[in-house]
Design an enzyme around this catalytic site. Sequence first.
Site, mmCIF file in Angstrom:
data_model
loop_
_atom_site.group_PDB
_atom_site.id
_atom_site.type_symbol
_atom_site.label_atom_id
_atom_site.label_comp_id
_atom_site.label_asym_id
_atom_site.label_seq_id
_atom_site.Cartn_x
_atom_site.Cartn_y
_atom_site.Cartn_z
ATOM 1 N N HIS A 164 14.301 41.924 -19.958
ATOM 2 C CA HIS A 164 13.711 42.090 -21.287
ATOM 3 C C HIS A 164 13.244 40.725 -21.781
ATOM 4 O O HIS A 164 13.668 39.687 -21.286
ATOM 5 C CB HIS A 164 14.771 42.685 -22.216
ATOM 6 C CG HIS A 164 14.218 43.169 -23.513
ATOM 7 N ND1 HIS A 164 13.129 43.992 -23.604
ATOM 8 C CD2 HIS A 164 14.618 42.946 -24.800
ATOM 9 C CE1 HIS A 164 12.873 44.269 -24.866
ATOM 10 N NE2 HIS A 164 13.765 43.628 -25.625
ATOM 11 N N ASP A 168 13.405 41.100 -32.222
ATOM 12 C CA ASP A 168 12.942 41.814 -31.029
ATOM 13 C C ASP A 168 11.852 42.794 -31.429
ATOM 14 O O ASP A 168 12.138 43.899 -31.910
ATOM 15 C CB ASP A 168 14.110 42.558 -30.375
ATOM 16 C CG ASP A 168 13.701 43.161 -29.044
ATOM 17 O OD1 ASP A 168 12.507 43.067 -28.682
ATOM 18 O OD2 ASP A 168 14.576 43.725 -28.355
ATOM 19 N N CYS A 227 7.545 44.560 -23.179
ATOM 20 C CA CYS A 227 8.232 43.644 -24.081
ATOM 21 C C CYS A 227 7.607 42.268 -24.154
ATOM 22 O O CYS A 227 7.534 41.671 -25.232
ATOM 23 C CB CYS A 227 9.689 43.533 -23.688
ATOM 24 S SG CYS A 227 9.952 43.130 -21.967
#
Lengths: 662, 301
Positions: free
Chosen positions: A452, A467, A408
């Site tokens: 995350h 995202d 991520c």
Amino acid sequence: METFLKRHHLLLILLCYFTTTFSLFAQIHWLIFVLALLCIGWRLGIYFGRLAAPSVMVNRLAAILGAALLMGVVFSQGLFSAMMHLIVLGYTLKFLELSARRDINVFICTGLVLVAVFYVFETSILMALWGMVLAVLHLALAMSLYSAHLSQHRQAKYLGRLVLVSLPLALLLFLLLPRLPPMWKLPLQNQAKTGLSDTVNPGDIAELSRSSELAFRASFAAEVPAPNERYWRVMTLDQYQGNQWSQSQSIKNAIDVAQRGGHFNIEMQGVMQAYELILEPSYQTWVPSLAVSQGRANRANLMANYTLRNEIPIGQRTMLRLQQFADTKMHYIDLTMARQNTLLPNTGNEQTRAWAAQLAAQSGSTQQKINQVLQRFTGERFSYTLKPPPLGPQQIDDFLFGTQAGFCVHYAGSFVYIMRLLGIPARMVTGYQGGEWDPEGGFLTVRQYDAHAWAEVYLDGRWQRFDPTAFVAPERVEQGLELALPNEFLADDPLSLLKLRSNPMLNQLYLAMAQFDYLWAVWVLNYDNQKQFELIKRWFGEVDFFGQIWLFIGLFVATIVFMLLWHLKPWQRVRLSVEDKLLLRLQKRFKANVGERQQGETVTDYCLRLREEADFSPQLAAQQRANLLKFAQCYNALKYAPLREQQRQETLDQLRQLLRGI
Amino acid sequence: MRNTVAPILSQLNQVVLGKEQQVELALVCILAGGHLLIEDLPGMGKTTLAQGLATTLGLSYHRVQFTSDMLPADILGVSIFDPQQQAFHFHKGPIFNQVLLADEINRASPKTQSALLEAMAEQQISIDSETYALPEPFFVIATQNPLDQAGTFPLPESQLDRFMMRIELGFPDPKAELAMLQGQQFSEVTKVIDVAQLLLMQQQVKAVSASESVLNYLLRLIGHSRYNATYPNPLSPRCSKTLLQAAKAKAWVAGRDYLLPDDVQAVFPAVADHRLGLLGGPQASGAALSETLLHAVDPLV
């Protein structure tokens, strides 16, 4: 002098000492253990008759020197630690003067205080049970010292009963005793910080994802957010230095302000949803929150980047009550922020710069351009992995045009970089995403592997969440890491219990344990004034603070009375007859002079003895002696002869008169 | 009837000088209908007391000197073939008397000693499948030497238990002995009461009332000997019955119609000593045990 101290007493003392100090091992300076070896050695020497007991002077000297030395060593660790070490020192030095029962009393009491200290540091259920074992060990020592005449079996039974009896009292004290805030500041142990850190390298969060440790748990007053809405914001990183993302000075300043109680005021809008967090110790001040949340009771303070900071580092499992206003938009931006969030190193990542310039030259709205960037992550050969290949110095270029495999942070970082190249204010947000919802227990479990990173872009007058990971691996956001990367999930930890959860029975067991642990955290560790207040309200209706005190005193007295009644059982007591009461009065009168009636002595014999031994005034002696004999006769007649009611009354009157005449 | 108690006691006290307590206990034992064992060294006045007691109470008595070659028939009687009537005829032995003075009972062999068993417990004897009732009242007053004397057979526990009391006379104090030497001892023992009067007295003794708290105390005394490891021989229910009877007699002699813990305490050593002590052990141990027992149990609760 030492006859009371038997071998098994000494063994028990040693057992108490070692279990207690080793339970506090992490908190105790090693000097204490050196001292303990010396003291115990000396003590054993005394026991085996090789050494003489140290004199009082030696003891005092040892105490003063030990205290001075220890204070010098541990004083920097704070008042609490210093005080604890003082207690442990006393506990250790007591081995030098275990010469009277009083010394062992002191030893036991000190040990119990140390057990209480142990509870300050250890909060899990197992450790709570262990603490009880420690306390019971000390009580067993007291028992074996004071009930030496009982067999060990009886002692154990008696001890068990005492502990059982004290449990309801303890529960009552715990539930209802009005709580005052602690008067000291708990020390922050020298523990490593865990969880998210202030700076992020591309590999950092992947590292965190290998850990199945608890991060926090949450429960919601109303409904649970959908899985793809569970973005727990922890901090924003607005500074990129070519290799890592970090917090700019303005954010650090804001954190400083928030930790000292400063609160960023914004007007919350829309519906409020209350939720509670049980945070595991991270030894940091950040508090994960859903956008946009505010703390209650001033424990978590809101900052300008809409994240929360606690005033003190989370050093224990802590419960925080938060309120989320999901409809509140994150409008806030100022000039410094706008500048900081578009700032990039002047050079580097030329390929990306070229690509961004090309993108900027195209026509179309900003939104369209952003979509184009995101589309790139889905459209091309990007892959989502916990073990991305290493990147060279030109991180973004290497990732976007080289390896194209990342976690991520890689995606979020590249996205923010491109946004800033396009001149749009953008920042990286780290936190947790997802979590496992337990519908039976009613709480959401978020572990470290749910860590995350994503991006926020200032668009249309507010910060909006983007995202990029959701484009390359949508299942990460929808279902969590385990399903997104089944092969890599906790690959380094083959023994992890979480992997056994495919077995339904083990899974059931795991869930039950997790629920129990959660309840323990909510109802025991974080049982605070407010919970107490709610509980009292539920049981007794509205009660104010003084009412609570009265209630507590009342219940406490009632419990004591109940236990006394239970113990004494007055309804089973033999009721004393009138003549027996009169006899008791007679005994009381002569208690100082002659003494009480002895075991096995009849009343007649007792009166005869009184007649012989008691001092009477000379004028009345003859009369009184005669009366004593008559007293015995009357008493015997009343107690043993079959008398009619009238006779009985007469004799009773006579007995009273005689008592007056003696 | 109580006015006869004083003359009986005074006459007996003149027979055995300076032993008021033991004399009273002996009378109490007879009034309670129990058999009496007097134990002491030779020449302490055991037989004199026993004889005096029998005579004073107007009872027919027979004295048997026990020896080691004695047979049961010597006490119980024997069936002899009568040639004229062509039949066996039972000749009653000395046991068919109201009082059997068994002198030096522990000199006889166990076989002879046990011949007394049935007689003492059932007040009857069985010989050749015939049962003969013994006279009413029937008492065995036995004397014995301490067991460490040569040539003695200790009485078995079963027989000891059948004696209501065992008393020791002990040496007289110098004053009493002087009086004895001066010839102040009363030699002419006369009958003070007759059998009918004695039976009446025994009935009155039985009528003495015992309140629940006294019975409770008595039971606690007995119970203490049973549930306490200090006592090798716990007291039997027969002992508790005997103790109650003896205490009642004591209360009656003291002029009361109700029982006091004092009465129980007064007779307890005499009743319990020989039952508590270990057979063949030092005789003092029984006395010491009953002493500790009395101190361990409180009369009031």
